[in-house]
Design a protein around this motif. Structure first.
Motif, mmCIF file in Angstrom:
data_model
loop_
_atom_site.group_PDB
_atom_site.id
_atom_site.type_symbol
_atom_site.label_atom_id
_atom_site.label_comp_id
_atom_site.label_asym_id
_atom_site.label_seq_id
_atom_site.Cartn_x
_atom_site.Cartn_y
_atom_site.Cartn_z
ATOM 1 N N PHE A 89 0.857 -1.175 -0.102
ATOM 2 C CA PHE A 89 0.066 -0.109 0.159
ATOM 3 C C PHE A 89 0.892 1.167 -0.081
ATOM 4 C CE2 PHE A 89 -1.989 -3.270 2.405
ATOM 5 C CZ PHE A 89 -3.343 -3.625 1.622
ATOM 6 N N SER B 32 -5.300 -6.198 8.785
ATOM 7 C CA SER B 32 -5.196 -7.417 8.222
ATOM 8 C C SER B 32 -4.397 -8.448 9.289
ATOM 9 C CB SER B 32 -4.243 -7.128 7.008
ATOM 10 O OG SER B 32 -4.144 -8.405 6.286
ATOM 11 N N SER C 217 -16.418 1.399 6.312
ATOM 12 C CA SER C 217 -15.363 0.461 6.130
ATOM 13 C C SER C 217 -15.690 -0.371 4.866
ATOM 14 C CB SER C 217 -15.378 -0.326 7.476
ATOM 15 O OG SER C 217 -15.046 0.358 8.594
ATOM 16 N N PHE D 199 -3.948 5.191 -0.687
ATOM 17 C CA PHE D 199 -4.587 5.631 0.119
ATOM 18 C C PHE D 199 -4.576 7.353 0.186
ATOM 19 C CE2 PHE D 199 -4.488 1.491 1.776
ATOM 20 C CZ PHE D 199 -5.941 1.280 1.980
ATOM 21 N N ILE E 88 -6.098 0.190 8.642
ATOM 22 C CA ILE E 88 -5.891 -0.713 7.684
ATOM 23 C C ILE E 88 -5.718 -2.203 8.699
ATOM 24 C CG2 ILE E 88 -4.490 -1.685 5.802
ATOM 25 C CD1 ILE E 88 -5.604 1.137 5.348
ATOM 26 N N THR F 140 -8.364 -7.357 3.360
ATOM 27 C CA THR F 140 -7.950 -6.184 4.387
ATOM 28 C C THR F 140 -8.987 -5.349 4.463
ATOM 29 O OG1 THR F 140 -5.793 -6.372 3.168
ATOM 30 C CG2 THR F 140 -6.124 -4.277 4.312
ATOM 31 N N ARG F 141 -9.185 -5.153 5.920
ATOM 32 C CA ARG F 141 -10.157 -4.158 6.513
ATOM 33 C C ARG F 141 -9.866 -2.855 6.333
ATOM 34 N NH1 ARG F 141 -15.676 -4.784 5.873
ATOM 35 N NH2 ARG F 141 -16.783 -3.597 7.868
ATOM 36 N N VAL F 142 -10.466 -1.901 5.515
ATOM 37 C CA VAL F 142 -10.289 -0.811 5.205
ATOM 38 C C VAL F 142 -11.351 0.425 6.039
ATOM 39 C CG1 VAL F 142 -9.803 1.314 3.761
ATOM 40 C CG2 VAL F 142 -8.845 -1.012 3.416
ATOM 41 N N SER F 143 -10.926 1.220 6.750
ATOM 42 C CA SER F 143 -11.870 2.106 7.442
ATOM 43 C C SER F 143 -11.411 3.455 7.478
ATOM 44 C CB SER F 143 -12.109 1.824 9.064
ATOM 45 O OG SER F 143 -12.681 0.288 9.158
ATOM 46 N N CYS F 144 -12.401 4.439 7.005
ATOM 47 C CA CYS F 144 -11.986 5.806 6.778
ATOM 48 C C CYS F 144 -12.473 6.520 8.279
ATOM 49 C CB CYS F 144 -12.845 6.203 5.668
ATOM 50 S SG CYS F 144 -12.723 8.182 5.399
ATOM 51 N N ALA G 155 -8.138 4.419 -2.669
ATOM 52 C CA ALA G 155 -9.123 4.661 -1.500
ATOM 53 C C ALA G 155 -9.135 6.344 -1.420
ATOM 54 C CB ALA G 155 -8.834 3.824 -0.492
ATOM 55 N N TRP H 163 -6.815 6.877 7.872
ATOM 56 C CA TRP H 163 -7.350 5.427 7.293
ATOM 57 C C TRP H 163 -6.926 4.651 8.507
ATOM 58 C CZ3 TRP H 163 -10.435 4.966 3.110
ATOM 59 C CH2 TRP H 163 -10.035 5.961 2.272
#
Length: 304
Positions: A69, A192, A156, A107, A190, A162-166, A131, A188
């Motif tokens: 990333f 995993s 999210s 990101f 991240i 991979t869990r991505v959350s703003c 993202a 962000w």
């Protein structure tokens, strides 16, 4: 035209008049470039395991459980649409184009020129995924980058296992004099394989970091800005100083933090080499060890 976005916490708003006050009427020091910025000589052997590498400013490469990333990549010589010496990069990127690995997702925290760099975006492979905060999709489509997923705060999604959350930050957005706060700004999370990385983006201090800690903590590694904070009367709403950066580290429940947003571009009034000095003092005052909030050299990797 989309509605304007707002921060969660009310704060002083600074516009063109305040900028003039800072530049023309204030007693602030001129942009200072005092002190050397150390660049890491990269080991040709690949780093194994989960790690981040500081490219410079707020740009990082993250390797997490086999996925790659980028955060706010800027590998250009200038952090502005015009080539003025004030915006010239002072040290080379910690990773050059030849050694930049293939990236799964990029990101972006917001649209300021020192975080969203069009020349860098256009040099990335055409199939790169992005993202981005809400409202930036049109900008990406305009330059031919269709695979850009917009997120709102607290949204999210799963990307490549991979869990991505703003998450919220306290800042603002603009690329011209006419588009202020038309697109969102953010940080962000991240996640995993049981590991969590938090990228704070660009931010002033506010109570939301405690909420981020409650929702996502503990954080294995946090990337937190420490520079671009003077003059304080002007910068406080949008840029944390080292003392506030340490408080963010505590608020989000970070096991370890890495400093960013300093040492690359000379944007504000503090000497470029000052933020790490003040960070060490802030850690001491908070009763924390220096290895809990580290300052890597540009190009250096930090294991997670």
């Amino acid at each position: 035209m989309p509605s304007r976005f707002k921060n969660l916490t009310q704060h002083d708003e600074h516009g063109f008049i305040q900028v003039l006050r800072w530049k023309l009427l204030g007693k602030s020091r001129p942009f200072s470039e005092s002190g050397p910025i150390e660049v890491h000589r990269r080991d040709p052997r690949p780093v194994r395991g989960n790690y981040i590498t500081w490219i410079g400013h707020s740009s990082f490469f993250l390797s997490l459980n086999g996925r790659k990333f980028l955060f706010d990549p800027i590998l250009s010589d200038y952090c502005a649409p015009i080539k003025l010496s004030r915006f010239l990069r002072k040290v080379p990127p910690g990773i050059n184009w030849a050694s930049l690995p293939a990236v799964d997702v990029v990101f972006i925290s917001h649209n300021h020129y020192d975080h969203l760099d069009k020349p860098t975006i256009l040099r990335l492979p055409a199939e790169t995924r992005f993202a981005i905060p809400r409202g930036l999709g049109q900008w990406f489509r305009k330059i031919g980058r269709e695979d850009a997923r917009e997120f709102d705060w607290w949204n999210s999604a799963d990307v490549f296992e991979t869990r991505v959350s703003c998450v919220p930050a306290q800042h603002f957005s603009s690329r011209t004099l006419w588009d202020r706060n038309r697109t969102l700004w953010c940080g962000w999370i991240i996640e995993s394989g049981g590991t969590k990385v938090y990228f704070a983006g660009d931010t002033g201090y506010c109570p939301v970091f405690s909420e981020i800690g409650k929702r996502y903590g503990p954080i294995d590694l946090a990337i937190i800005p420490i520079g671009a904070y003077e003059p304080r009367w002007f910068m406080k709403p949008m840029h944390v100083n080292p003392d506030e950066a340490v408080q963010i580290h505590v608020d989000v429940g970070a096991r370890k933090s890495v400093a960013c947003h300093w040492g690359t571009f000379c944007l504000t009034d503090e000497p470029m080499s000052e933020p790490p000095v003040r960070l060490r003092a802030a850690l001491k005052n908070a009763g924390l060890r220096e290895d809990e909030f580290v300052v890597p050299r540009i190009g250096e990797s930090v294991l997670i």
